[in-house]
Design an enzyme around this catalytic site. Structure first.
Site, short mmCIF file in Angstrom:
data_model
loop_
_atom_site.label_atom_id
_atom_site.label_comp_id
_atom_site.label_asym_id
_atom_site.label_seq_id
_atom_site.Cartn_x
_atom_site.Cartn_y
_atom_site.Cartn_z
CG ASN A 44 -1.79 1.23 1.32
OD1 ASN A 44 -2.42 1.59 0.31
ND2 ASN A 44 -1.88 1.87 2.47
CG HIS A 66 -0.60 6.15 4.71
ND1 HIS A 66 -1.98 6.19 4.76
CD2 HIS A 66 -0.18 6.98 5.71
CE1 HIS A 66 -2.36 6.99 5.75
NE2 HIS A 66 -1.28 7.48 6.33
CB SER A 88 5.13 5.23 4.16
OG SER A 88 5.57 6.28 4.99
CG ASP A 146 -2.71 3.40 6.92
OD1 ASP A 146 -2.81 2.81 5.83
OD2 ASP A 146 -3.46 4.32 7.27
#
Ligand code: GAR
Length: 196
Positions: free
Chosen positions: A107, A109, A136, A145
């Site tokens: 992912n 973020h 990030s 996260d």
């Protein structure tokens, strides 16, 4: 050649940067762009890039996250991806989905994690008086996260910055960082990458 499925909810600028990086000697190719939003701008961009697209709208499932995720998994697995890249996919995923793709889901973020998990990251960094913001890329684990951080890109916060102005400077950093981390990840390199 590794196969990468990219999940989006919106404009898909990170998806485009990922997809455009996967050419030539790159060890992966995009196999699917999936959105939970039928009109997501990124879908047309993916089609223009010749990538298969799919839509699994979350709304018909109401509060039944399990059924939504089962539908997602069915469509994703039909594309047989090795890696799942979340790129502005704005649905919270349950451990059932996350465990199904354990160790192969990334992912991006828009904060320097572990700071500012969740939403409104740039505003929170400005209001905290931070000198730097950024983005990030991390492995997705059951903690929101919170998975291992594989790369970060840092951007200076300037006097008088608004969240919008800062976001506009962080986004190009996202477009540099995510493809660089993805390429390393598909090669088995999980060392932290730092960009300035
Ligand atoms: C990006 O800034 C990404 O970091 C953020 O959404 C934006 C998507 O833009 N993701 C999150 O906030 C995840 N919690 P894009 O659709 O143009 O790539």
């Amino acid at each position: 050649m590794k196969r990468v499925a990219i999940l989006i909810s919106g404009g898909g600028s990170n998806m485009v940067s990922l997809a455009q990086s996967m050419t030539g000697a790159h060890p992966a190719r995009p196999c699917l762009v999936l959105s939970n939003v039928a009109g997501a701008g990124g879908l047309a961009k993916a089609e223009a890039l010749g990538i298969d697209t799919a839509v699994v709208p979350h709304k018909p499932f109401g509060k039944d996250r399990a059924a939504f995720e089962a539908a997602l998994i069915e469509v994703i697995d039909a594309a047989a991806p090795d890696v799942i890249a979340l790129a502005g996919f704005m649905r919270i995923l349950t451990p059932v989905f996350i465990n199904h793709y354990a160790g192969r889901m990334l992912n991006i973020h828009p904060s320097l994690l572990p700071k500012y998990k969740g939403l409104h990251t740039h505003l929170r960094a400005i209001e905290a008086g931070d000198a730097q913001a950024g983005c990030s890329v991390h492995e997705v684990t059951a903690e929101l996260d919170g998975g291992p951080i594989l790369g970060q890109g840092r951007v200076a916060i300037e006097a008088g910055d608004t969240a919008e102005a800062l976001a506009a400077r962080v986004l190009p950093m996202e477009h540099r960082l995510y493809p660089a981390v993805l390429e390393r990840f598909v090669q088995g390199n999980r060392e932290m990458l730092l960009l300035d």
